[in-house]
Write a protein that holds these residues in place. Structure first.
Motif, PDB file in Angstrom:
ATOM      1  N   ASP A 100      33.356  10.833  58.863  1.00  0.00           N
ATOM      2  CA  ASP A 100      32.114  11.163  59.564  1.00  0.00           C
ATOM      3  C   ASP A 100      31.229  11.944  58.607  1.00  0.00           C
ATOM      4  O   ASP A 100      31.501  13.103  58.317  1.00  0.00           O
ATOM      5  CB  ASP A 100      32.411  11.987  60.814  1.00  0.00           C
ATOM      6  N   PRO A 101      30.141  11.316  58.109  1.00  0.00           N
ATOM      7  CA  PRO A 101      29.283  12.040  57.161  1.00  0.00           C
ATOM      8  C   PRO A 101      28.654  13.281  57.753  1.00  0.00           C
ATOM      9  O   PRO A 101      28.243  14.186  57.039  1.00  0.00           O
ATOM     10  CB  PRO A 101      28.212  11.001  56.809  1.00  0.00           C
ATOM     11  N   GLY A 102      28.595  13.343  59.080  1.00  0.00           N
ATOM     12  CA  GLY A 102      27.983  14.520  59.704  1.00  0.00           C
ATOM     13  C   GLY A 102      28.898  15.742  59.668  1.00  0.00           C
ATOM     14  O   GLY A 102      28.439  16.856  59.895  1.00  0.00           O
ATOM     15  N   LYS A 103      30.197  15.515  59.422  1.00  0.00           N
ATOM     16  CA  LYS A 103      31.138  16.642  59.368  1.00  0.00           C
ATOM     17  C   LYS A 103      31.521  16.886  57.921  1.00  0.00           C
ATOM     18  O   LYS A 103      32.116  16.024  57.273  1.00  0.00           O
ATOM     19  CB  LYS A 103      32.389  16.329  60.179  1.00  0.00           C
ATOM     20  N   ARG A 104      31.172  18.009  57.410  1.00  0.00           N
ATOM     21  CA  ARG A 104      31.512  18.339  56.027  1.00  0.00           C
ATOM     22  C   ARG A 104      32.901  18.973  56.009  1.00  0.00           C
ATOM     23  O   ARG A 104      33.153  19.958  56.716  1.00  0.00           O
ATOM     24  CB  ARG A 104      30.499  19.316  55.423  1.00  0.00           C
ATOM     25  N   PRO A 105      33.824  18.424  55.230  1.00  0.00           N
ATOM     26  CA  PRO A 105      35.168  19.005  55.169  1.00  0.00           C
ATOM     27  C   PRO A 105      35.133  20.397  54.541  1.00  0.00           C
ATOM     28  O   PRO A 105      34.239  20.728  53.767  1.00  0.00           O
ATOM     29  CB  PRO A 105      35.936  18.013  54.275  1.00  0.00           C
ATOM     30  N   ALA A 106      36.124  21.145  54.918  1.00  0.00           N
ATOM     31  CA  ALA A 106      36.190  22.520  54.407  1.00  0.00           C
ATOM     32  C   ALA A 106      36.346  22.529  52.885  1.00  0.00           C
ATOM     33  O   ALA A 106      35.778  23.368  52.194  1.00  0.00           O
ATOM     34  CB  ALA A 106      37.354  23.255  55.053  1.00  0.00           C
ATOM     35  N   GLY A 107      37.077  21.539  52.337  1.00  0.00           N
ATOM     36  CA  GLY A 107      37.222  21.431  50.887  1.00  0.00           C
ATOM     37  C   GLY A 107      38.182  22.481  50.336  1.00  0.00           C
ATOM     38  O   GLY A 107      38.649  23.385  51.050  1.00  0.00           O
ATOM     39  N   PRO A 108      38.499  22.359  49.061  1.00  0.00           N
ATOM     40  CA  PRO A 108      39.415  23.327  48.447  1.00  0.00           C
ATOM     41  C   PRO A 108      38.792  24.719  48.381  1.00  0.00           C
ATOM     42  O   PRO A 108      37.592  24.877  48.277  1.00  0.00           O
ATOM     43  CB  PRO A 108      39.626  22.733  47.040  1.00  0.00           C
ATOM     44  N   LYS A 109      39.681  25.723  48.410  1.00  0.00           N
ATOM     45  CA  LYS A 109      39.222  27.112  48.355  1.00  0.00           C
ATOM     46  C   LYS A 109      39.202  27.600  46.926  1.00  0.00           C
ATOM     47  O   LYS A 109      40.028  27.226  46.109  1.00  0.00           O
ATOM     48  CB  LYS A 109      40.127  27.996  49.210  1.00  0.00           C
ATOM     49  N   GLY A 110      38.259  28.474  46.623  1.00  0.00           N
ATOM     50  CA  GLY A 110      38.155  29.060  45.304  1.00  0.00           C
ATOM     51  C   GLY A 110      36.708  29.306  44.935  1.00  0.00           C
ATOM     52  O   GLY A 110      35.785  29.139  45.756  1.00  0.00           O
ATOM     53  N   GLU A 111      36.485  29.689  43.675  1.00  0.00           N
ATOM     54  CA  GLU A 111      35.126  29.909  43.185  1.00  0.00           C
ATOM     55  C   GLU A 111      34.443  28.550  42.996  1.00  0.00           C
ATOM     56  O   GLU A 111      34.984  27.671  42.337  1.00  0.00           O
ATOM     57  CB  GLU A 111      35.147  30.651  41.845  1.00  0.00           C
ATOM     58  N   LYS A 112      33.280  28.419  43.571  1.00  0.00           N
ATOM     59  CA  LYS A 112      32.560  27.143  43.479  1.00  0.00           C
ATOM     60  C   LYS A 112      31.427  27.278  42.475  1.00  0.00           C
ATOM     61  O   LYS A 112      30.602  28.192  42.564  1.00  0.00           O
ATOM     62  CB  LYS A 112      32.021  26.738  44.850  1.00  0.00           C
ATOM     63  N   TRP A 113      31.432  26.330  41.533  1.00  0.00           N
ATOM     64  CA  TRP A 113      30.426  26.318  40.475  1.00  0.00           C
ATOM     65  C   TRP A 113      29.704  24.975  40.471  1.00  0.00           C
ATOM     66  O   TRP A 113      30.304  23.933  40.738  1.00  0.00           O
ATOM     67  CB  TRP A 113      31.082  26.519  39.084  1.00  0.00           C
ATOM     68  N   THR A 114      28.445  25.024  40.150  1.00  0.00           N
ATOM     69  CA  THR A 114      27.656  23.809  39.942  1.00  0.00           C
ATOM     70  C   THR A 114      27.342  23.706  38.455  1.00  0.00           C
ATOM     71  O   THR A 114      26.664  24.580  37.894  1.00  0.00           O
ATOM     72  CB  THR A 114      26.352  23.837  40.756  1.00  0.00           C
ATOM     73  N   LEU A 115      27.871  22.660  37.806  1.00  0.00           N
ATOM     74  CA  LEU A 115      27.675  22.453  36.382  1.00  0.00           C
ATOM     75  C   LEU A 115      26.592  21.400  36.167  1.00  0.00           C
ATOM     76  O   LEU A 115      26.562  20.368  36.865  1.00  0.00           O
ATOM     77  CB  LEU A 115      28.983  21.999  35.720  1.00  0.00           C
ATOM     78  N   GLY A 116      25.722  21.645  35.211  1.00  0.00           N
ATOM     79  CA  GLY A 116      24.652  20.708  34.925  1.00  0.00           C
ATOM     80  C   GLY A 116      24.511  20.452  33.435  1.00  0.00           C
ATOM     81  O   GLY A 116      24.725  21.343  32.617  1.00  0.00           O
ATOM     82  N   TRP A 117      24.151  19.222  33.092  1.00  0.00           N
ATOM     83  CA  TRP A 117      23.902  18.838  31.711  1.00  0.00           C
ATOM     84  C   TRP A 117      22.852  17.726  31.715  1.00  0.00           C
ATOM     85  O   TRP A 117      22.518  17.161  32.764  1.00  0.00           O
ATOM     86  CB  TRP A 117      25.187  18.385  31.020  1.00  0.00           C
ATOM     87  N   THR A 118      22.350  17.419  30.572  1.00  0.00           N
ATOM     88  CA  THR A 118      21.265  16.437  30.465  1.00  0.00           C
ATOM     89  C   THR A 118      21.629  15.356  29.477  1.00  0.00           C
ATOM     90  O   THR A 118      21.974  15.640  28.322  1.00  0.00           O
ATOM     91  CB  THR A 118      19.954  17.114  30.017  1.00  0.00           C
ATOM     92  N   THR A 119      21.568  14.099  29.939  1.00  0.00           N
ATOM     93  CA  THR A 119      21.799  12.948  29.075  1.00  0.00           C
ATOM     94  C   THR A 119      20.442  12.414  28.604  1.00  0.00           C
ATOM     95  O   THR A 119      19.392  12.958  28.942  1.00  0.00           O
ATOM     96  CB  THR A 119      22.545  11.844  29.857  1.00  0.00           C
ATOM     97  N   ARG A 120      20.495  11.378  27.814  1.00  0.00           N
ATOM     98  CA  ARG A 120      19.244  10.790  27.343  1.00  0.00           C
ATOM     99  C   ARG A 120      18.415  10.214  28.492  1.00  0.00           C
ATOM    100  O   ARG A 120      17.222  10.014  28.357  1.00  0.00           O
ATOM    101  CB  ARG A 120      19.541   9.681  26.326  1.00  0.00           C
ATOM    102  N   SER A 175      42.635  23.606  40.957  1.00  0.00           N
ATOM    103  CA  SER A 175      41.194  23.538  40.704  1.00  0.00           C
ATOM    104  C   SER A 175      40.760  22.083  40.838  1.00  0.00           C
ATOM    105  O   SER A 175      41.567  21.146  40.656  1.00  0.00           O
ATOM    106  CB  SER A 175      40.864  24.061  39.302  1.00  0.00           C
ATOM    107  N   PHE A 176      39.479  21.892  41.163  1.00  0.00           N
ATOM    108  CA  PHE A 176      38.963  20.542  41.420  1.00  0.00           C
ATOM    109  C   PHE A 176      37.617  20.368  40.739  1.00  0.00           C
ATOM    110  O   PHE A 176      36.791  21.287  40.698  1.00  0.00           O
ATOM    111  CB  PHE A 176      38.791  20.302  42.933  1.00  0.00           C
ATOM    112  N   PHE A 177      37.407  19.136  40.225  1.00  0.00           N
ATOM    113  CA  PHE A 177      36.099  18.760  39.712  1.00  0.00           C
ATOM    114  C   PHE A 177      35.669  17.513  40.472  1.00  0.00           C
ATOM    115  O   PHE A 177      36.334  16.469  40.423  1.00  0.00           O
ATOM    116  CB  PHE A 177      36.151  18.461  38.207  1.00  0.00           C
ATOM    117  N   ASN A 178      34.549  17.651  41.184  1.00  0.00           N
ATOM    118  CA  ASN A 178      34.066  16.563  42.057  1.00  0.00           C
ATOM    119  C   ASN A 178      35.171  16.059  42.979  1.00  0.00           C
ATOM    120  O   ASN A 178      35.413  14.853  43.137  1.00  0.00           O
ATOM    121  CB  ASN A 178      33.498  15.405  41.237  1.00  0.00           C
TER     122      ASN A 178
END
Length: 506
Positions: free
Chosen positions: A403-423, A438-441
């Motif tokens: 159900d896209p309307g329900k967001r899962p709780a997901g793994p617990k821990g520090e949440k980081w948003t990583l960003g980079w730039t390609t061509r 730990s989880f990535f995506n």
């Protein structure tokens, strides 16, 4: 020399292909391929037995209007009405000056009294004539007796002949008076009949004038909406002049030019669907196929009756209507929910759920049927199509059904948003640093931390390869910075890019 030249060309071509693959991989990455697993809702493309429909433009055709006219030659005063007003049956529309009619009524009533007096006079005269006739008939009886006796005496020479003739002349005189009196009575009877006829005629004329006087208060004969109104509220009108025109709210039909090749399907249908400019549907049924064809367009005029009440927006002559006209007999077709269809430049696409991957498919749509679209090509019956959570999807994105309307709780821990730039533009990923995992995506990763330094390898699933992302960075407070190396491209390229990160909530 030739071998070296060919080898060089092949190497050059391979280099171009590798470069293109690298750019494609960078583009896919920048667009979010293989990012966080998207939660989507799915539905199965089904097969139904339906007709294929096409849109045909039609128009609203108004029925006959009702004309409300002046009833006499007189000054007319319209009520306070405007074009577009709705009137009810019996509602007062206008009042005409009835002075002339009332004067004529008074004159007729005087003539009626006069005719009545003449009739009474005739009756009195008839009564007197009848009484006088009776006396004359009695006198005739006496005189006839005297004449007979006188003739007897004359026959015996007892009376002079002159005396006998005198007695007979007296009889003749009375008989003549009786004949005259009877003729007078016949004339009197005719006069009485004429008097009765005159009274009847005057009575009829009086009734008509009274009806005309009543009709000077002009009322609506039926419910309807005013479509024409005399410009002047007060004016002289002649009998028959149109004061107001109305049209009943249900007195409308839909007219369309139907292609000749579709006429038989329309004739067999139990009804069609039509929509107004706002998309509101109405149900219509063919009423008559008019014997009018257009040679240039290959169409024939058809009139349709509207089932139920005509929507207010269509109660106007020449209002545009779009008809859903069947072009085939009912046949098996593939349908998908409307929510699965996404409009794009040049057409429509549908995302199919295949082995946990969103696969974009271009489709060609037919007509709408209820909450679904008919798919003419691009999707087969039984395929799982994504109906929810497909707004931001791209081809090749990892998905899971839920159900896209329900967001899962997901793994617990520090949440980081990583960003980079390609061509080809910016890209990002979500990192969760947990005490145990730990989880990535949303995929588990092994994270190595030495003081503030951090290193881990994430995975990126592309349609043509699985790309590794080797992150090495340093945490400074709520920020992170370092390098990420991409490997696994078919071209063999391993670009190293700068990345930054921010802790969630900052």
């Amino acid at each position: 020399m030739t071998f070296s030249l060919q080898t060089g060309r092949l190497a050059s071509a391979a280099g171009i292909i590798c470069t293109l693959l690298f750019f494609f991989g960078a583009t896919a990455f920048a667009q979010g391929f293989g990012g966080r697993t998207a939660t989507v809702g799915v539905s199965e493309a089904s097969e139904e037995v339906l007709s294929i429909f096409t849109d045909v433009q039609g128009r609203v055709a108004a029925g006959q209007a009702t004309a409300i006219t002046a009833t006499t030659n007189a000054v007319t005063m319209l009520e306070d009405l405007q074009v577009g007003d709705t009137v009810k049956r019996g509602q007062l529309i206008a009042v005409q000056d009835a002075t002339d009619l009332k004067n004529r009524l008074a004159l007729l009533e005087a003539q009626q009294v006069e005719a009545g007096l003449r009739r009474e006079e005739t009756l009195v005269a008839i009564s007197g004539d009848k009484e006088l006739l009776g006396l004359l008939e009695a006198q005739l009886t006496l005189l006839e007796g005297k004449a007979e006796r006188a003739e007897s005496l004359v026959a015996r020479n007892a009376l002079a002949v002159d005396a006998g003739e005198t007695a007979r002349n007296a009889v003749f005189n009375v008989q003549q008076q009786i004949a005259q009196r009877r003729a007078t009575l016949t004339s009197r009877d005719a006069q009485l009949a004429l008097a009765d006829a005159s009274l009847s005629r005057i009575a009829l004329e009086i009734g008509q004038v009274k009806s005309d006087i009543k009709a000077t208060r002009i009322a609506a004969p039926a419910d309807g909406q005013i479509i024409f109104l005399l410009p002047a509220q007060r004016s002289f009108s002649r009998e028959g002049d149109v004061l107001v025109r109305t049209r009943a709210s249900g007195n409308y039909e839909i007219e369309a030019e139907i292609p000749l090749q579709y006429l038989r399907f329309v004739a067999r249908s139990n009804g069609l669907e039509a929509v107004n400019f706002a998309g509101r549907p109405v149900r219509i049924t063919p009423r008559v196929f008019l014997p009018v064809q257009n040679i240039r367009t290959g169409t024939q005029t058809v009139r349709f009756a509207v089932s139920g009440d005509m929507p207010r927006s269509l109660q106007a002559e020449n209002a545009p209507v779009t008809l859903k006209v069947p072009t085939t007999s009912p046949t098996p077709v593939v349908t998908v929910p409307k929510d699965a269809v996404i409009p794009v430049s040049g057409g429509h696409v549908v995302f199919a759920a295949v082995d946990g991957i969103a696969i974009q498919k271009r489709v060609r749509l037919g007509n709408a049927t209820g909450d679904s679209f008919v798919v003419l090509s691009g999707i087969d019956a039984g395929e799982q199509v994504i109906t929810r959570g497909n707004e931001g999807l791209v081809d090749g994105r990892k998905i899971k059904i839920g159900d896209p309307g329900k967001r899962p709780a997901g793994p617990k821990g520090e949440k980081w948003t990583l960003g980079w730039t390609t061509r080809r533009g910016p890209a990002e990923g979500e990192l969760v640093l947990g005490k145990e995992k730990s989880f990535f995506n949303d995929e588990p990763v092994e994270v190595t931390r030495t003081g503030d330094d951090i290193a881990f390898v994430g995975k990126l699933v592309l349609p043509f390869a699985v790309i590794s992302l080797d992150f090495k960075g340093t945490i400074t407070g709520d920020s992170m910075a370092g390098k990420v190396t991409l490997s696994g491209f078919p071209s063999g390229n391993t670009p190293t890019l700068d990345f930054t990160g921010k802790k969630a909530g900052n």
